[in-house]
Design an enzyme around this catalytic site. Structure first.
Site, mmCIF file in Angstrom:
data_model
loop_
_atom_site.group_PDB
_atom_site.id
_atom_site.type_symbol
_atom_site.label_atom_id
_atom_site.label_comp_id
_atom_site.label_asym_id
_atom_site.label_seq_id
_atom_site.Cartn_x
_atom_site.Cartn_y
_atom_site.Cartn_z
ATOM 1 N N CYS A 1 0.820 -1.208 0.000
ATOM 2 C CA CYS A 1 0.000 0.000 0.000
ATOM 3 C C CYS A 1 0.860 1.267 0.000
ATOM 4 O O CYS A 1 1.541 1.545 -0.974
ATOM 5 C CB CYS A 1 -0.990 -0.028 1.157
ATOM 6 S SG CYS A 1 -2.335 1.176 0.975
ATOM 7 N N HIS B 1 -3.692 -4.897 -0.007
ATOM 8 C CA HIS B 1 -3.199 -5.402 1.277
ATOM 9 C C HIS B 1 -3.239 -6.930 1.286
ATOM 10 O O HIS B 1 -4.305 -7.519 1.522
ATOM 11 C CB HIS B 1 -4.062 -4.875 2.425
ATOM 12 C CG HIS B 1 -3.855 -3.442 2.744
ATOM 13 N ND1 HIS B 1 -2.926 -2.998 3.654
ATOM 14 C CD2 HIS B 1 -4.444 -2.333 2.235
ATOM 15 C CE1 HIS B 1 -2.961 -1.678 3.723
ATOM 16 N NE2 HIS B 1 -3.880 -1.251 2.866
ATOM 17 N N GLU C 1 -2.188 -8.885 3.545
ATOM 18 C CA GLU C 1 -2.507 -9.351 4.906
ATOM 19 C C GLU C 1 -3.995 -9.279 5.212
ATOM 20 O O GLU C 1 -4.458 -9.837 6.212
ATOM 21 C CB GLU C 1 -1.706 -8.547 5.937
ATOM 22 C CG GLU C 1 -2.218 -7.153 6.243
ATOM 23 C CD GLU C 1 -1.858 -6.109 5.196
ATOM 24 O OE1 GLU C 1 -2.142 -4.920 5.436
ATOM 25 O OE2 GLU C 1 -1.293 -6.471 4.143
#
Length: 208
Positions: free
Chosen positions: A79, A188, A190
């Site tokens: 990001c 993202h 994650e």
């Protein structure tokens, strides 16, 4: 050991939790000396480019990242971390960034219109990535997978050959970048479920 950079602009807990779930050791640190002992570096981030660059300089992490990149240590940008590897960002009236990759960060057009509809900015939610080439860090990903985005700006490398993947949101923008020992994603991993975990696992095992 996976080093997760803490420069007061990161989504650190989610990244660390994902790395731990995958079975890899990690540390979160803003200390370049501790991070130099790590085999790989994750450069996450949410927030604004200007304040992020100020924090990087305060901790000496700007020079650490340049040095780490030159040494060939694997680096993953996420990001804001993907935007800051460029040379400059339009954010805050223009911010000079790390310059690991030639290119610039742009804001989505205002208004952002597609098919007669004004799209909301920031771009927030799930979207696909059209992968343009093969790379070890995206190995095993289904082309129909979607990834989680939250951003108003996007990177555009000067060399289009460095673009690993494109995403469409009113315009086509680079959502994945790969250059030497550096790979970076505007989304993202994650927060992107199983495909995001696959990307993180691939990165943790990647030998550029």
């Amino acid at each position: 050991m996976i080093g997760i950079i803490d420069y007061k602009a990161g989504n650190l807990t989610s990244v660390a939790r994902a790395i731990q779930y995958l079975g890899f050791n990690w540390i979160i640190s803003s200390d370049p000396e501790k991070l130099r002992r790590c085999e790989r570096i994750i450069f996450p981030g949410v927030g604004a480019a200007k304040s992020a660059m100020e924090s990087l300089k305060e901790f000496g992490l700007d020079e650490f990242l340049r040095e780490t990149f030159k040494k060939g240590v694997p680096i993953l940008g996420i990001c804001l971390g993907t935007q800051i590897i460029m040379e400059e960002s339009e954010e805050d009236g223009g911010t000079i960034t790390l310059g690991l990759i030639p290119g610039k960060v742009y804001r989505f057009p205002d208004p952002l219109v597609w098919n007669g509809e004004v799209l909301k900015v920031p771009h927030m939610g799930w979207n696909r990535v059209s992968w343009l080439k093969e790379h070890p860090v995206i190995k095993g990903l289904d082309p129909d997978f979607e990834y989680y985005f939250v951003h108003s700006y996007y990177p555009r490398p000067a060399d289009e050959n460095l673009v690993l993947g494109l995403t469409f949101y009113g315009i086509n923008f680079p959502s994945g970048i790969a250059y030497k020992n550096l790979v970076a994603f505007q989304f993202h991993p994650e927060k992107s479920g199983r495909p995001g975990l696959q990307i993180l696992k691939n990165f943790c095992e990647w030998e550029p």
